[in-house]
Design an enzyme around this catalytic site. Sequence first.
Site, PDB file in Angstrom:
ATOM      1  N   ASN A 200      -2.557   4.537  78.843  1.00 49.78           N
ATOM      2  CA  ASN A 200      -2.799   5.844  78.232  1.00 49.78           C
ATOM      3  C   ASN A 200      -2.031   6.896  79.046  1.00 49.78           C
ATOM      4  O   ASN A 200      -2.296   7.083  80.235  1.00 49.78           O
ATOM      5  CB  ASN A 200      -4.309   6.122  78.256  1.00 49.78           C
ATOM      6  CG  ASN A 200      -4.657   7.447  77.612  1.00 49.78           C
ATOM      7  OD1 ASN A 200      -3.961   8.430  77.819  1.00 49.78           O
ATOM      8  ND2 ASN A 200      -5.723   7.477  76.846  1.00 49.78           N
TER       9      ASN A 200
ATOM     10  N   HIS B 139      -2.349  11.965  80.546  1.00 52.54           N
ATOM     11  CA  HIS B 139      -2.412  12.880  81.687  1.00 52.54           C
ATOM     12  C   HIS B 139      -1.063  13.185  82.315  1.00 52.54           C
ATOM     13  O   HIS B 139      -0.950  14.079  83.150  1.00 52.54           O
ATOM     14  CB  HIS B 139      -3.457  12.396  82.696  1.00 52.54           C
ATOM     15  CG  HIS B 139      -4.821  12.449  82.073  1.00 52.54           C
ATOM     16  ND1 HIS B 139      -5.338  13.604  81.544  1.00 52.54           N
ATOM     17  CD2 HIS B 139      -5.730  11.475  81.799  1.00 52.54           C
ATOM     18  CE1 HIS B 139      -6.521  13.355  81.006  1.00 52.54           C
ATOM     19  NE2 HIS B 139      -6.772  12.071  81.147  1.00 52.54           N
TER      20      HIS B 139
ATOM     21  N   ARG C 142       2.183  23.682  83.617  1.00 53.53           N
ATOM     22  CA  ARG C 142       3.222  24.669  83.919  1.00 53.53           C
ATOM     23  C   ARG C 142       3.950  25.152  82.659  1.00 53.53           C
ATOM     24  O   ARG C 142       4.904  25.905  82.745  1.00 53.53           O
ATOM     25  CB  ARG C 142       4.239  24.080  84.897  1.00 53.53           C
ATOM     26  CG  ARG C 142       3.740  24.054  86.321  1.00 53.53           C
ATOM     27  CD  ARG C 142       3.621  25.478  86.846  1.00 53.53           C
ATOM     28  NE  ARG C 142       2.986  25.542  88.132  1.00 53.53           N
ATOM     29  CZ  ARG C 142       3.654  25.610  89.293  1.00 53.53           C
ATOM     30  NH1 ARG C 142       4.949  25.598  89.326  1.00 53.53           N
ATOM     31  NH2 ARG C 142       2.980  25.702  90.428  1.00 53.53           N
TER      32      ARG C 142
ATOM     33  N   HIS D  53      -3.830  10.179  73.009  1.00 59.97           N
ATOM     34  CA  HIS D  53      -4.910  10.840  72.268  1.00 59.97           C
ATOM     35  C   HIS D  53      -4.434  12.241  71.897  1.00 59.97           C
ATOM     36  O   HIS D  53      -4.253  13.091  72.771  1.00 59.97           O
ATOM     37  CB  HIS D  53      -6.152  10.897  73.170  1.00 59.97           C
ATOM     38  CG  HIS D  53      -7.365  11.460  72.509  1.00 59.97           C
ATOM     39  ND1 HIS D  53      -8.586  11.546  73.143  1.00 59.97           N
ATOM     40  CD2 HIS D  53      -7.577  11.964  71.276  1.00 59.97           C
ATOM     41  CE1 HIS D  53      -9.480  12.078  72.330  1.00 59.97           C
ATOM     42  NE2 HIS D  53      -8.880  12.360  71.183  1.00 59.97           N
TER      43      HIS D  53
ATOM     44  N   ARG E 223      -5.571  15.367  70.835  1.00 60.53           N
ATOM     45  CA  ARG E 223      -6.858  16.061  70.702  1.00 60.53           C
ATOM     46  C   ARG E 223      -6.703  17.283  69.812  1.00 60.53           C
ATOM     47  O   ARG E 223      -5.619  17.862  69.712  1.00 60.53           O
ATOM     48  CB  ARG E 223      -7.381  16.497  72.079  1.00 60.53           C
ATOM     49  CG  ARG E 223      -7.805  15.338  72.961  1.00 60.53           C
ATOM     50  CD  ARG E 223      -8.481  15.861  74.221  1.00 60.53           C
ATOM     51  NE  ARG E 223      -9.872  16.151  73.982  1.00 60.53           N
ATOM     52  CZ  ARG E 223     -10.889  15.361  74.332  1.00 60.53           C
ATOM     53  NH1 ARG E 223     -10.664  14.233  74.944  1.00 60.53           N
ATOM     54  NH2 ARG E 223     -12.123  15.698  74.067  1.00 60.53           N
TER      55      ARG E 223
ATOM     56  N   ARG F 109      -4.711  19.568  74.291  1.00 60.65           N
ATOM     57  CA  ARG F 109      -4.688  19.884  75.722  1.00 60.65           C
ATOM     58  C   ARG F 109      -3.737  18.982  76.499  1.00 60.65           C
ATOM     59  O   ARG F 109      -3.353  19.283  77.610  1.00 60.65           O
ATOM     60  CB  ARG F 109      -6.091  19.818  76.314  1.00 60.65           C
ATOM     61  CG  ARG F 109      -6.638  18.415  76.418  1.00 60.65           C
ATOM     62  CD  ARG F 109      -7.948  18.414  77.166  1.00 60.65           C
ATOM     63  NE  ARG F 109      -9.051  18.877  76.354  1.00 60.65           N
ATOM     64  CZ  ARG F 109     -10.321  18.500  76.546  1.00 60.65           C
ATOM     65  NH1 ARG F 109     -10.616  17.676  77.529  1.00 60.65           N
ATOM     66  NH2 ARG F 109     -11.276  18.917  75.765  1.00 60.65           N
ATOM     67  N   HIS F 110      -3.390  17.810  75.942  1.00 54.51           N
ATOM     68  CA  HIS F 110      -2.377  16.994  76.633  1.00 54.51           C
ATOM     69  C   HIS F 110      -1.252  16.610  75.665  1.00 54.51           C
ATOM     70  O   HIS F 110      -0.261  17.318  75.578  1.00 54.51           O
ATOM     71  CB  HIS F 110      -2.979  15.820  77.423  1.00 54.51           C
ATOM     72  CG  HIS F 110      -4.192  15.155  76.862  1.00 54.51           C
ATOM     73  ND1 HIS F 110      -4.194  14.546  75.639  1.00 54.51           N
ATOM     74  CD2 HIS F 110      -5.445  15.006  77.378  1.00 54.51           C
ATOM     75  CE1 HIS F 110      -5.400  14.030  75.436  1.00 54.51           C
ATOM     76  NE2 HIS F 110      -6.190  14.303  76.455  1.00 54.51           N
TER      77      HIS F 110
ATOM     78  N   GLU G 179      -5.142   7.493  69.580  1.00 54.28           N
ATOM     79  CA  GLU G 179      -6.580   7.816  69.584  1.00 54.28           C
ATOM     80  C   GLU G 179      -6.761   9.100  68.792  1.00 54.28           C
ATOM     81  O   GLU G 179      -6.038  10.079  69.019  1.00 54.28           O
ATOM     82  CB  GLU G 179      -7.070   8.013  71.014  1.00 54.28           C
ATOM     83  CG  GLU G 179      -7.045   6.733  71.824  1.00 54.28           C
ATOM     84  CD  GLU G 179      -7.478   6.976  73.254  1.00 54.28           C
ATOM     85  OE1 GLU G 179      -7.849   8.105  73.601  1.00 54.28           O
ATOM     86  OE2 GLU G 179      -7.433   6.023  74.028  1.00 54.28           O
TER      87      GLU G 179
ATOM     88  N   THR H   6     -13.509  11.691  76.849  1.00 53.90           N
ATOM     89  CA  THR H   6     -14.313  11.153  75.760  1.00 53.90           C
ATOM     90  C   THR H   6     -15.605  10.567  76.330  1.00 53.90           C
ATOM     91  O   THR H   6     -15.619   9.448  76.845  1.00 53.90           O
ATOM     92  CB  THR H   6     -13.510  10.075  74.986  1.00 53.90           C
ATOM     93  OG1 THR H   6     -12.226  10.625  74.716  1.00 53.90           O
ATOM     94  CG2 THR H   6     -14.188   9.703  73.697  1.00 53.90           C
TER      95      THR H   6
ATOM     96  N   GLU I 275     -13.230  -1.023  70.427  1.00 53.49           N
ATOM     97  CA  GLU I 275     -12.990  -0.837  71.862  1.00 53.49           C
ATOM     98  C   GLU I 275     -14.315  -0.408  72.476  1.00 53.49           C
ATOM     99  O   GLU I 275     -14.900   0.598  72.064  1.00 53.49           O
ATOM    100  CB  GLU I 275     -11.908   0.219  72.094  1.00 53.49           C
ATOM    101  CG  GLU I 275     -11.629   0.410  73.590  1.00 53.49           C
ATOM    102  CD  GLU I 275     -10.391   1.256  73.879  1.00 53.49           C
ATOM    103  OE1 GLU I 275      -9.440   1.227  73.076  1.00 53.49           O
ATOM    104  OE2 GLU I 275     -10.399   1.951  74.906  1.00 53.49           O
TER     105      GLU I 275
ATOM    106  N   HIS J  38     -12.049   2.962  79.557  1.00 54.20           N
ATOM    107  CA  HIS J  38     -12.615   4.211  80.077  1.00 54.20           C
ATOM    108  C   HIS J  38     -13.116   4.028  81.510  1.00 54.20           C
ATOM    109  O   HIS J  38     -13.997   3.216  81.761  1.00 54.20           O
ATOM    110  CB  HIS J  38     -13.769   4.773  79.232  1.00 54.20           C
ATOM    111  CG  HIS J  38     -13.997   6.237  79.527  1.00 54.20           C
ATOM    112  ND1 HIS J  38     -13.357   7.245  78.849  1.00 54.20           N
ATOM    113  CD2 HIS J  38     -14.730   6.830  80.486  1.00 54.20           C
ATOM    114  CE1 HIS J  38     -13.707   8.402  79.363  1.00 54.20           C
ATOM    115  NE2 HIS J  38     -14.529   8.181  80.357  1.00 54.20           N
ATOM    116  N   GLY J  39     -12.515   4.770  82.397  1.00 53.95           N
ATOM    117  CA  GLY J  39     -12.946   4.785  83.797  1.00 53.95           C
ATOM    118  C   GLY J  39     -12.585   3.529  84.569  1.00 53.95           C
ATOM    119  O   GLY J  39     -13.158   3.291  85.636  1.00 53.95           O
TER     120      GLY J  39
END
Length: 246
Positions: free
Chosen positions: A10, A13, A21, A46, A48, A52-53, A73, A104, A154, A197-198
């Site tokens: 993924n 990020h 920036r 993802h 969103r 935001r990304h 996603e 999420t 998932e 996740h995580g």
Amino acid sequence: MIAPLRLGVNIDHVATIRNARGGDHPDPVRAAQIVASVGGDGITAHLREDRRHIRDEDLARIQSATDLPLNLEMAATPEMLEIALRHKPHAACIVPEKREERTTEGGLDAAGLHNSLVPIVEQLREADIRVSLFIEATERQLDAALRLGAPVVEFHTGEYAHAFLDGDSKKVASEMKRISDMAALAAKNGIEPHAGHGLTFENVQPIAAIPQIAELNIGHYLIGEAVFIGLEGAIGRMRDLMDAAR
Ligand code: PXP
């Protein structure tokens, strides 16, 4: 010997850092190319609602930058459905989305949202997009996925990851049992189970060892670790840990 486990990376990020920036560096497309060059099995992104990304224009650029399958996603909204149908990713993973959340948090309530999910899952399937539902590993949600005709689920591993971080071995064991029982039940019913996740270098192996799980989608930790050991190094080490667990 159990079937090999795919790693979807993924890259959200990378875009988070770029957006901090407002310019075009670091470019998530370059990250996608690195994923391909080190043998990653897929790209996960993802889009969103608040962008935001990953942004709309990133999707086509990511798709044309590599031959790797794109797992998009998306929230179950008309806007995201239209975007998915236009871009035709290999797979679409339907996730819950709350504007104020940091990530999420928790799985999709596929059981409670059944009626509103039916047309979305149907249209994605008709467009030959492999539908995945990001759910908690419970019988109720798995049953809903089955009724919706989703070929993939998932399992959200957030509770497992939190318990691992807290050193709560009882909770780790109960989460592991829940996820592995549901992975077996999914596979028995013809649904391909994935997880994510995580996940980190420390906690990935018990999940990777669940034989029915066919794919892990990992983001935040890999991008964070890339700061210290590079993206190639981070993906390579995750791959080695996953392979050693099979
Ligand atoms: N899978 C899904 C469906 C996700 O939404 C996310 C991001 O929350 C991940 C996997 C990756 O999670 P993480 O960034 O914690 O590795």
